[in-house]
Enzyme design. Structure first.
Site, PDB file in Angstrom:
ATOM      1  N   ASN A 289      -3.576   6.205  -1.428  1.00 13.90           N
ATOM      2  CA  ASN A 289      -3.170   6.427  -0.035  1.00 13.90           C
ATOM      3  C   ASN A 289      -2.514   7.784   0.160  1.00 13.90           C
ATOM      4  OD1 ASN A 289      -4.197   4.137   1.131  1.00 13.90           O
ATOM      5  ND2 ASN A 289      -2.340   2.930   0.848  1.00 13.90           N
TER       6      ASN A 289
ATOM      7  N   SER B   4       0.805  -1.222   0.000  1.00 16.12           N
ATOM      8  CA  SER B   4       0.000   0.000   0.000  1.00 16.12           C
ATOM      9  C   SER B   4       0.834   1.265   0.000  1.00 16.12           C
ATOM     10  CB  SER B   4      -0.929   0.002   1.221  1.00 16.12           C
ATOM     11  OG  SER B   4      -0.174  -0.092   2.414  1.00 16.12           O
TER      12      SER B   4
ATOM     13  N   GLU C 142      -4.542  -0.809  -7.853  1.00  9.66           N
ATOM     14  CA  GLU C 142      -3.463   0.014  -8.406  1.00  9.66           C
ATOM     15  C   GLU C 142      -2.393  -0.923  -8.957  1.00  9.66           C
ATOM     16  OE1 GLU C 142      -3.286   4.086  -5.802  1.00  9.66           O
ATOM     17  OE2 GLU C 142      -2.597   2.268  -4.801  1.00  9.66           O
TER      18      GLU C 142
ATOM     19  N   HIS D  13      -1.849  -3.441  -5.922  1.00  7.43           N
ATOM     20  CA  HIS D  13      -2.399  -3.030  -4.634  1.00  7.43           C
ATOM     21  C   HIS D  13      -3.917  -3.237  -4.626  1.00  7.43           C
ATOM     22  CE1 HIS D  13      -3.372   0.459  -1.661  1.00  7.43           C
ATOM     23  NE2 HIS D  13      -3.413  -0.715  -1.071  1.00  7.43           N
TER      24      HIS D  13
END
Length: 706
Positions: free
Chosen positions: A498, A427, A460, A448
């Site tokens: 994130n 992440s 991702e 991800h």
């Protein structure tokens, strides 16, 4: 579309859209169908009509969304709906019985065509999906669905399908009376024709259908009782969404009520007017944009020139909750998956996670018990490296620590084939660092997933500095095969989602430190349209995980994003890890949130005494996201604004009706956004100073999206 003669007077109308994998309705096809229906009506020897698809495992997947989006105004949209209604009414008024053979997707306009037929037969194949998903585009069914479906299956089942966009397989459609038969896939056409002949022999009378209970028919016929049912449905809908944000389900209720209160012609007229009204809203524009962009993103080669390798076998290394979720997702596509861990307890927990997803489907009637057992059979477990030499793809899902991921990669590399791809589910850690000691860094890629894996549609895909185009293409193509929407992201700390999310969450914690209550912070953002507030989200993610990601980002970008400040560290040190520990910003009982934890204010060293308008709180948290999203575009983290908006909607629940942070900025006006950010920077710090991209856009008078 073509008209084919059949035996014993059964003529066939065959759909086969050229150069497309699916059949979609459009203006030209409707005009062609109109002409064909006139030819059929003129055939004196015709005894029945069969509508079918020449494409295997397909019927009609709905109206071409590009044509829906092309409507210039509400009037044009309403007239388009009336055109479809008129053509389908011709099917209903044919003097001979009609049938459709549903062997695959039968959605939207496809189902509305089927509803105009005398009978409907579905196959028992897994590709059958029957439903009216228009509400998910911010509109309502416009070719008669809100009028014919309630008349056929009753008020309750019709509301369930129309208000949610839920899709049924053949068995569940049969259960509510939506189809007349479910037959083996191989015999679909034969059995449909046989039933059609039976109906023709009875003078066009449809087969006897499972009758609805008398009390449900009473509810539908007695106005006050019917209005009571609809009022309750409206109340339940309002508990989920607001009519201002999502008007479509509320207007759908009006249309469904008309199905029982008005003659068909008047109900159809109301339906068409509602379509025009809704298609003119910003909500519909944004939801249609999201739908089209998801499709475009999956077709976009993303600048990757190499073809992907086919993935036939997969290994998942790391059997935590995430590993179990990934294994379930792979096995659900009937791909054999080898689940590896060093602890037997972890493997058992991962199997329970996977089984739990399928058991939920069984409880909802979407999966049979024998199918669950078949799915579980695609997962095998191991405590050693046996079987790894045969896999095409390794999905690593171990703890989020660089040294651990490097150790796993080093151990696995010795066991897998030369062309096998290693995808790490990280992440925040840059892929190039994970692959720094690899023997073959070109096959290391980031993939991800978001938790829960089976629900979150985004992944991702991260190419490291030395990742090969073939490896990236393979991972991206496999993500699409798993039903995910892949966004290609440049290798950098925190990647895209994130990084933006951290700016948002840190602003929420700063507000907490300024004396705003936990409830006020979260309530402001749920009122904005987020599924949960930022502090409840932190508890779900895990405060320890958030602290780790925050520190990675702070090391890379400094205090502009920050690592959550001393508050997050203090909470983790005190054992508050969020929902998994039973305490975070909220308390939890049996996994459910039980209210804010007042002890948090002692750690914050500020009483919850400052009351600020929700709009003020929203402005700080949302514009923090907008500004960081603009910086990500500047830095080339993704290629275009579309990727940012899709990632935030699909990965964080950013309100779909707003279209994503950059479409939201366009709606506010870029100059307004810059002005508000400048004022926030003067009042609260340089982290709010508008990104240079935003300032340049103001000078050029342009927006993120055309």
């Amino acid at each position: 579309m073509r008209l084919e003669p059949g035996e014993e007077g059964i003529v066939q109308v065959v759909f086969d859209l050229p150069r497309r994998s699916v059949n979609l309705l459009g203006r030209d096809l409707l005009r062609q169908l109109d002409r064909i229906l006139e030819l059929v009506a003129a055939q004196e020897t015709a005894r029945g009509v069969l509508f079918r698809s020449a494409k295997p495992r397909m019927f009609i997947a709905g109206m071409d969304v590009d044509e829906i989006a092309a409507a210039r105004d509400g009037f044009e949209a309403s007239e388009g709906a009336r055109t479809g209604q008129r053509v389908f009414q011709k099917i209903a008024e044919l003097p001979i019985p009609t049938a459709c053979a549903i062997g695959g997707p039968c959605l939207g306009g496809g189902l509305e065509l089927a509803l105009a037929c005398t009978i409907r037969v579905a196959s028992d194949g897994p590709s059958v999906e029957i439903g009216l998903p228009e509400v998910q585009l911010g509109i309502v069914p416009g070719f008669g669905g809100t009028q014919r479906l309630p008349r056929l299956v009753g008020l309750g089942p019709a509301l369930d399908l129309i208000l949610t966009g839920r899709r049924l397989d053949g068995r569940r459609a049969l259960r509510i009376g939506l189809v007349d038969r479910v037959v083996p896939e191989a015999y679909l056409e034969r059995e449909t024709i046989a039933l059609l002949r039976e109906v023709a022999a009875r003078g066009g009378r449809p087969p006897s259908r499972r009758g609805r209970p008398a009390w449900t028919r009473l509810l539908e016929r007695v106005g006050p009782l019917r209005r009571l049912v609809l009022a309750r449905a409206r109340k339940r809908t309002a508990a989920r969404v607001s009519p201002e944000a999502y008007p479509a389900p509320f207007r759908a209720l009006d249309a469904v009520e008309a199905a029982f209160a008005l003659p068909l012609a008047q109900g159809l007229d109301l339906e068409a007017r509602i379509v025009g009204e809704l298609l003119s809203t910003r909500t519909a524009a944004n939801l249609i944009w999201i739908f089209r962009s998801q499709g475009a993103l999956k077709k976009d080669p993303a600048g990757i020139e190499a073809p992907p390798r086919r993935v036939r076998r997969v290994a998942v290394v790391g059997a935590g909750i995430m590993g179990g979720g990934i294994a379930q997702l792979v096995a659900d596509r009937d791909v054999p998956v080898r689940l590896k861990d060093i602890r037997q307890e972890a493997l058992l927990a991962a199997l329970r996670t996977a089984r739990g997803v399928w058991e939920e489907r069984v409880r909802r009637g979407r999966l049979l018990e024998r199918e669950l057992r078949q799915k579980m059979g695609f997962i095998s477990t191991t405590l050693d490296d046996t079987g790894l030499s045969k896999v095409d793809l390794v999905l690593e899902a171990v703890v989020e620590k660089l040294e651990v991921k490097q150790q796993v990669l080093a151990a696995v590399e010795e066991r897998i084939g030369e062309r096998a791809v290693f995808a790490t589910n990280t992440s925040s850690i840059p892929i190039s660092e994970i692959a720094g000691r690899a023997l073959r860094p070109e096959r290391v890629v980031g993939l991800h997933f978001f938790n829960p894996v089976h629900r979150m549609p985004l992944v991702e895909v991260i190419a490291g500095q030395r990742s090969s185009p073939e490896a990236v293409a393979t991972v991206r193509a496999f993500a699409i095969e798993l039903g995910k929407t892949p966004v290609l992201v440049r290798d950098s700390p925190g990647f895209l989602v994130n990084r933006i999310l951290t700016a948002y969450i840190n602003e929420a914690m700063r507000l907490l430190g300024e004396g705003v209550s936990v409830e006020a912070v979260d309530a402001a953002m749920t009122a904005f349209g987020m599924p949960v507030g930022p502090l409840a989200l932190l508890d779900q993610v895990g405060l320890d995980t958030a602290l780790h990601v925050g520190r990675v980002l702070e090391a890379a970008f400094g205090k502009r994003i920050g690592g959550g400040g001393p508050l997050l560290a203090a909470m983790v040190d005190s054992g508050r890890l969020g929902a998994k520990s039973g305490r975070g910003f909220f308390r939890y009982r049996d996994g459910r949130r039980a209210g804010p934890d007042r002890e948090v204010y002692r750690l914050v060293e500020a009483a919850a005494a400052r009351a600020l308008p929700a709009e003020t709180l929203q402005e700080r948290m949302v514009l923090a996201m907008v500004n960081e999203a603009a910086v990500c575009l500047e830095d080339g983290v993704v290629r275009e604004p579309r990727d940012v908006d899709l990632a935030m909607v699909l990965g964080t629940g950013f309100p779909p009706f707003r279209g994503g942070p950059l479409r939201y900025a366009d709606a506010l006006g870029i100059a307004v956004v810059c002005d508000r950010l400048s004022r926030l920077a003067d009042a609260h710090g340089e982290r709010f100073r508008p990104a240079s991209l935003l300032r340049e856009m103001v000078r050029q008078e342009r927006t993120f999206h055309p």
